[in-house]
Design an enzyme around this catalytic site. Structure first.
Site, PDB file in Angstrom:
ATOM      1  N   HIS A   1      -7.423  -9.843   3.315  1.00 18.12           N
ATOM      2  CA  HIS A   1      -6.795 -10.362   2.107  1.00 18.12           C
ATOM      3  C   HIS A   1      -6.627 -11.873   2.244  1.00 18.12           C
ATOM      4  CE1 HIS A   1      -5.393  -6.179   2.643  1.00 18.12           C
ATOM      5  NE2 HIS A   1      -5.479  -6.101   1.332  1.00 18.12           N
TER       6      HIS A   1
ATOM      7  N   GLU B   1      -8.242  -2.699  -5.178  1.00 15.08           N
ATOM      8  CA  GLU B   1      -8.574  -4.077  -4.851  1.00 15.08           C
ATOM      9  C   GLU B   1      -9.688  -4.676  -5.707  1.00 15.08           C
ATOM     10  OE1 GLU B   1      -7.456  -4.132  -0.104  1.00 15.08           O
ATOM     11  OE2 GLU B   1      -9.561  -3.856  -0.676  1.00 15.08           O
TER      12      GLU B   1
ATOM     13  N   GLU C   1      -5.705   2.451  -2.131  1.00 18.82           N
ATOM     14  CA  GLU C   1      -6.237   1.089  -2.078  1.00 18.82           C
ATOM     15  C   GLU C   1      -6.691   0.739  -3.489  1.00 18.82           C
ATOM     16  OE1 GLU C   1      -6.218  -1.360  -0.254  1.00 18.82           O
ATOM     17  OE2 GLU C   1      -6.550  -0.938   1.875  1.00 18.82           O
TER      18      GLU C   1
ATOM     19  N   HIS D   1      -4.824  -5.914  -6.245  1.00 12.34           N
ATOM     20  CA  HIS D   1      -4.639  -7.152  -5.489  1.00 12.34           C
ATOM     21  C   HIS D   1      -5.975  -7.661  -4.968  1.00 12.34           C
ATOM     22  CE1 HIS D   1      -4.179  -3.863  -2.560  1.00 12.34           C
ATOM     23  NE2 HIS D   1      -4.660  -4.705  -1.651  1.00 12.34           N
TER      24      HIS D   1
ATOM     25  N   TRP E   1     -14.718   2.408   0.396  1.00 16.29           N
ATOM     26  CA  TRP E   1     -15.200   1.145  -0.161  1.00 16.29           C
ATOM     27  C   TRP E   1     -16.597   0.810   0.362  1.00 16.29           C
ATOM     28  CZ3 TRP E   1     -10.913   1.607   2.986  1.00 16.29           C
ATOM     29  CH2 TRP E   1     -11.023   1.078   4.279  1.00 16.29           C
TER      30      TRP E   1
ATOM     31  N   CYS F   1     -12.736  -6.583   6.785  1.00 16.87           N
ATOM     32  CA  CYS F   1     -12.082  -6.652   5.472  1.00 16.87           C
ATOM     33  C   CYS F   1     -10.788  -7.447   5.645  1.00 16.87           C
ATOM     34  CB  CYS F   1     -11.741  -5.267   4.949  1.00 16.87           C
ATOM     35  SG  CYS F   1     -13.159  -4.223   4.585  1.00 16.87           S
TER      36      CYS F   1
ATOM     37  N   TYR G   1     -12.651  -1.671  -6.580  1.00 13.77           N
ATOM     38  CA  TYR G   1     -12.597  -0.237  -6.311  1.00 13.77           C
ATOM     39  C   TYR G   1     -11.143   0.224  -6.214  1.00 13.77           C
ATOM     40  CZ  TYR G   1     -11.070  -0.781  -1.481  1.00 13.77           C
ATOM     41  OH  TYR G   1     -10.329  -1.067  -0.375  1.00 13.77           O
TER      42      TYR G   1
ATOM     43  N   HIS H   1       0.824  -1.210   0.000  1.00 16.76           N
ATOM     44  CA  HIS H   1       0.000   0.000   0.000  1.00 16.76           C
ATOM     45  C   HIS H   1       0.860   1.262   0.000  1.00 16.76           C
ATOM     46  CE1 HIS H   1      -2.647  -3.169   1.685  1.00 16.76           C
ATOM     47  NE2 HIS H   1      -3.537  -2.587   0.900  1.00 16.76           N
TER      48      HIS H   1
ATOM     49  N   GLU I   1     -10.168 -10.620  13.972  1.00 20.93           N
ATOM     50  CA  GLU I   1     -10.469  -9.208  14.217  1.00 20.93           C
ATOM     51  C   GLU I   1     -11.559  -9.007  15.257  1.00 20.93           C
ATOM     52  OE1 GLU I   1     -11.136  -6.789  10.807  1.00 20.93           O
ATOM     53  OE2 GLU I   1      -9.486  -7.672   9.662  1.00 20.93           O
TER      54      GLU I   1
END
Length: 200
Positions: free
Chosen positions: A75, A122, A120, A38, A168, A73, A110, A31, A93
């Site tokens: 990855h 993604e 960002e 990604h 987002w 959110c 986005y 980032h 989280e």
């Protein structure tokens, strides 16, 4: 903590414009002002009353610190199935074990830029998770606070609110408002419509 969280460094899946995986990179280096496209995901967690779990990002996050946003959110790790990644991050989280995890919007993508120039960028399929137990244990490294709120209150938001949602989430609300029915009856999407890189 799972084996993926314990691994060093955490790696993300880099994607071409056609959604194909083209490599991996250390998440800590991805980032910046020229963030490559990604693979990621966003998840909205609902209870039996159609309340959605909203969160505020930890103030130490590199991107959008302290910003109000959706439930979770993350990855997926290289080769990790998307539902497994969603489940993993919900536990890490928020201390949540989801009863169900469903794909809603396979092809959401986005790009957003912070005031400092950090980007960002993604491919970010949207998932719905449901819970039977509403208890939340927020990981302070990821989440500053978390709270349940009626879905209709969130769905009616726009970019004009003083405590704005993450960029987002604002875009994702547009996609979710187009789905038929209430959160519990939204149709489940076909995983075959995911970006190729996400079809593990």
């Amino acid at each position: 903590m799972s084996a993926f969280e314990a691994s060093v460094p955490e790696r993300v899946v880099l994607c071409g414009p056609d959604g194909q995986a083209i490599g991996t990179a250390d998440k800590g280096t991805v980032h910046h002002e020229r963030t490559p496209l990604h693979l990621a995901f966003s998840c909205y967690v609902f209870d039996a009353r159609d309340r959605v779990l909203m969160t505020r990002r930890a103030h130490t996050k590199k991107t959008w610190p302290g910003v109000r946003t959706n439930s979770c959110c993350g990855h997926p790790a290289p080769g990790e199935p998307m539902p497994d990644a969603v489940s993993r991050r919900l536990r890490y989280e928020l201390g949540i074990v989801a009863a169900t995890i469903d794909l809603l919007v396979p092809a959401f993508r986005y790009r957003a830029t912070m005031p400092d120039g950090t980007v960002e960028n993604e491919l970010c399929p949207i998932y719905r998770a449901t819970v039977a137990d509403e208890a939340v244990v927020a990981n302070p490294d990821e989440v500053a606070e978390a709270w349940w709120t009626p879905w209709l209150a969130v769905a009616s938001e726009s970019g004009a609110e003083s405590d704005r949602l993450s960029p987002w989430s604002l875009l994702q609300l547009e996609a979710l408002r187009r789905l038929d029915g209430t959160p519990g009856t939204w149709p489940v999407a076909d995983p075959a419509d995911l970006p190729v890189a996400a079809r593990s």
